[in-house]
Write an enzyme that holds these catalytic residues in place. Structure first.
Site, PDB file in Angstrom:
ATOM      1  N   LYS A  97      70.456  14.914  52.253  1.00 54.74           N
ATOM      2  CA  LYS A  97      71.782  15.253  51.665  1.00 54.74           C
ATOM      3  C   LYS A  97      72.425  14.498  50.461  1.00 54.74           C
ATOM      4  O   LYS A  97      72.844  14.757  49.736  1.00 54.74           O
ATOM      5  CB  LYS A  97      72.992  15.382  52.741  1.00 54.74           C
ATOM      6  CG  LYS A  97      72.808  16.430  53.943  1.00 54.74           C
ATOM      7  CD  LYS A  97      72.986  17.802  53.285  1.00 54.74           C
ATOM      8  CE  LYS A  97      73.284  18.879  54.498  1.00 54.74           C
ATOM      9  NZ  LYS A  97      73.602  20.170  53.865  1.00 54.74           N
ATOM     10  N   TYR A 152      67.822  13.808  57.575  1.00 52.74           N
ATOM     11  CA  TYR A 152      68.894  14.666  57.076  1.00 52.74           C
ATOM     12  C   TYR A 152      69.775  13.811  56.142  1.00 52.74           C
ATOM     13  O   TYR A 152      70.266  14.662  54.942  1.00 52.74           O
ATOM     14  CB  TYR A 152      69.743  14.969  58.478  1.00 52.74           C
ATOM     15  CG  TYR A 152      71.014  15.879  58.276  1.00 52.74           C
ATOM     16  CD1 TYR A 152      70.969  17.269  57.794  1.00 52.74           C
ATOM     17  CD2 TYR A 152      72.326  15.213  58.291  1.00 52.74           C
ATOM     18  CE1 TYR A 152      72.110  17.833  57.776  1.00 52.74           C
ATOM     19  CE2 TYR A 152      73.429  15.907  58.189  1.00 52.74           C
ATOM     20  CZ  TYR A 152      73.377  17.324  57.687  1.00 52.74           C
ATOM     21  OH  TYR A 152      74.301  18.105  57.662  1.00 52.74           O
TER      22      TYR A 152
HETATM   23  N1  NAP Z   1      79.165  21.166  61.280  1.00 49.70           N
HETATM   24  C1  NAP Z   1      79.447  19.926  60.801  1.00 49.70           C
HETATM   25  O1  NAP Z   1      79.936  19.179  61.370  1.00 49.70           O
HETATM   26  C2  NAP Z   1      78.713  19.561  59.192  1.00 49.70           C
HETATM   27  C3  NAP Z   1      79.004  18.225  58.930  1.00 49.70           C
HETATM   28  C4  NAP Z   1      78.729  17.931  57.690  1.00 49.70           C
HETATM   29  C5  NAP Z   1      77.828  18.977  56.924  1.00 49.70           C
HETATM   30  N2  NAP Z   1      77.770  20.211  57.489  1.00 49.70           N
HETATM   31  C6  NAP Z   1      76.944  21.147  56.789  1.00 49.70           C
HETATM   32  O2  NAP Z   1      77.323  22.428  56.632  1.00 49.70           O
HETATM   33  C7  NAP Z   1      76.531  23.361  56.239  1.00 49.70           C
HETATM   34  C8  NAP Z   1      76.334  24.469  57.431  1.00 49.70           C
HETATM   35  O3  NAP Z   1      76.426  23.771  58.809  1.00 49.70           O
HETATM   36  P1  NAP Z   1      76.856  24.510  60.047  1.00 49.70           P
HETATM   37  O4  NAP Z   1      77.444  23.364  60.833  1.00 49.70           O
HETATM   38  O5  NAP Z   1      77.862  25.626  59.898  1.00 49.70           O
HETATM   39  O6  NAP Z   1      75.654  25.087  60.770  1.00 49.70           O
HETATM   40  P2  NAP Z   1      75.459  26.352  61.922  1.00 49.70           P
HETATM   41  O7  NAP Z   1      76.777  26.505  62.524  1.00 49.70           O
HETATM   42  O8  NAP Z   1      74.231  26.007  62.652  1.00 49.70           O
HETATM   43  O9  NAP Z   1      75.132  27.512  60.907  1.00 49.70           O
HETATM   44  C9  NAP Z   1      73.949  27.414  59.965  1.00 49.70           C
HETATM   45  C10 NAP Z   1      73.896  28.600  59.442  1.00 49.70           C
HETATM   46  O10 NAP Z   1      72.617  28.513  58.244  1.00 49.70           O
HETATM   47  C11 NAP Z   1      71.718  29.600  58.849  1.00 49.70           C
HETATM   48  N3  NAP Z   1      70.257  28.820  58.620  1.00 49.70           N
HETATM   49  C12 NAP Z   1      69.962  27.804  59.272  1.00 49.70           C
HETATM   50  N4  NAP Z   1      68.679  27.578  58.797  1.00 49.70           N
HETATM   51  C13 NAP Z   1      68.380  28.392  57.948  1.00 49.70           C
HETATM   52  C14 NAP Z   1      67.387  28.481  57.076  1.00 49.70           C
HETATM   53  N5  NAP Z   1      66.123  27.633  57.130  1.00 49.70           N
HETATM   54  N6  NAP Z   1      67.192  29.624  55.992  1.00 49.70           N
HETATM   55  C15 NAP Z   1      68.247  30.396  56.172  1.00 49.70           C
HETATM   56  N7  NAP Z   1      69.281  30.303  56.927  1.00 49.70           N
HETATM   57  C16 NAP Z   1      69.515  28.987  57.681  1.00 49.70           C
HETATM   58  C17 NAP Z   1      72.009  29.845  60.398  1.00 49.70           C
HETATM   59  O11 NAP Z   1      71.328  31.152  61.032  1.00 49.70           O
HETATM   60  P3  NAP Z   1      69.773  31.396  61.409  1.00 49.70           P
HETATM   61  O12 NAP Z   1      69.865  30.564  62.431  1.00 49.70           O
HETATM   62  O13 NAP Z   1      69.980  32.905  61.817  1.00 49.70           O
HETATM   63  O14 NAP Z   1      68.960  31.187  60.296  1.00 49.70           O
HETATM   64  C18 NAP Z   1      73.447  30.021  60.243  1.00 49.70           C
HETATM   65  O15 NAP Z   1      74.104  31.209  59.758  1.00 49.70           O
HETATM   66  C19 NAP Z   1      75.098  22.694  56.458  1.00 49.70           C
HETATM   67  O16 NAP Z   1      74.720  22.424  55.083  1.00 49.70           O
HETATM   68  C20 NAP Z   1      75.408  21.237  57.286  1.00 49.70           C
HETATM   69  O17 NAP Z   1      74.704  20.326  56.829  1.00 49.70           O
HETATM   70  C21 NAP Z   1      77.864  20.364  58.601  1.00 49.70           C
END
Ligand code: NAP
Length: 253
Positions: A159, A155
């Site tokens: 990134k 991951y």
């Molecule tokens: N949360 C954190 O602490 C954090 C920290 C740093 C960076 N990020 C980054 O923020 C972004 C969003 O993360 P989040 O925490 O909001 O995640 P999340 O709550 O798990 O939501 C992920 C979203 O992406 C969709 N998704 C997952 N895999 C997919 C795929 N292969 N194709 C299309 N859609 C997909 C999911 O829906 P489906 O499952 O229905 O596809 C959902 O809508 C990511 O890039 C993550 O790396 C998050």
């Protein structure tokens, strides 16, 4: 482009991974600012529900599927006649273990979803609209891309590659198209539940701003970067991490 921060009327945006967490908050913020939104995720019911809520359009599919990426940008162009904003938010963060034990398919999946899909979508947006009319691309990276951690090698490496991709594209696509990234710290979403649920109190206590992030914290930063208020910013990475990267330096409350 004439809109200011908070006013994206007349613009159209594609947001991937928009049915929950950060992507959903971003799509909501863009729609609240007046943009028409085209959302994507794999769960078709959730995509339908989110698109309806935001008075937008949606397409179910995985960003790992190259046909889905083309169909998504085509949908935005056919529904709204333009594609000004692209937010590459969808990502995968499976439990990988150490890199020495990393399965080839899992490693490839990290790079397909987290790096290649943002590139392919940017290509479609560029050729379909942005090359001629300009636009803004925001890639969602992570504060963690700057350092190593247990079990997140694939991951983190993907990134870090996305950070470099952001800078390379910024260099290639100016002056009409700005390409930036936002790097969140720990945010209260499903993806990060395994981290914040058991440890929120302790983690928050170690942060200068004293709390973990909410999806809206990240969405406001993305909204700003998409807007003309950030019109002289490209190739930048905006940390939205409550101070995670500097840590708390005061020992008394
Ligand atoms: N949360 C954190 O602490 C954090 C920290 C740093 C960076 N990020 C980054 O923020 C972004 C969003 O993360 P989040 O925490 O909001 O995640 P999340 O709550 O798990 O939501 C992920 C979203 O992406 C969709 N998704 C997952 N895999 C997919 C795929 N292969 N194709 C299309 N859609 C997909 C999911 O829906 P489906 O499952 O229905 O596809 C959902 O809508 C990511 O890039 C993550 O790396 C998050």
């Amino acid at each position: 482009m004439t809109s200011s921060y908070g006013d994206l009327r007349g613009r159209a945006a594609v947001v991937t991974g928009a049915t929950r967490g950060i992507g959903r908050a971003v799509a909501r913020a863009l729609a609240d600012a007046g943009a028409r939104v085209c959302v994507s995720a794999r769960d078709a019911d959730e995509v339908r529900r989110t698109a309806a809520e935001l008075d937008g359009v949606g397409l179910a599919g995985s960003v790992a599927d190259t046909d889905h990426l083309r169909e998504l940008t085509d949908l935005c162009l056919s529904a709204f006649g333009r594609l000004d904003i692209l937010v590459n938010n969808a990502a995968t963060n499976q439990p990988y273990g150490t890199l020495m034990d990393a399965d080839a398919l899992v490693w490839r999946d990290a790079f397909t979803v987290n790096v290649e899909a943002p590139l392919r979508l940017t290509q479609h947006a560029w050729h379909g609209w942005m090359r001629e009319h300009g636009g803004s691309v925001v890639n969602i990276c992570t504060e963690g891309a700057g350092h190593v951690g247990p079990g997140v090698g694939a991951y983190g490496t993907s990134k870090a590659a996305l950070l470099h991709l952001t800078q390379q594209l910024a260099g290639e696509l100016g002056p009409g198209v700005r390409v930036n990234s936002v790097s969140p710290g720990l945010v209260r979403t499903e993806m990060a539940r395994f981290v914040w649920e058991p440890g929120e109190k302790d983690i928050a206590a170690g942060l200068p701003l004293g709390r973990i992030g909410e999806p809206e914290d990240v969405a406001q930063a993305v909204l700003w970067l998409c807007s003309d208020a950030a019109g002289w910013i490209t190739g930048a990475d905006l940390l939205v991490d409550g101070g995670t990267s500097v840590r708390r330096a005061r020992t008394t409350p």
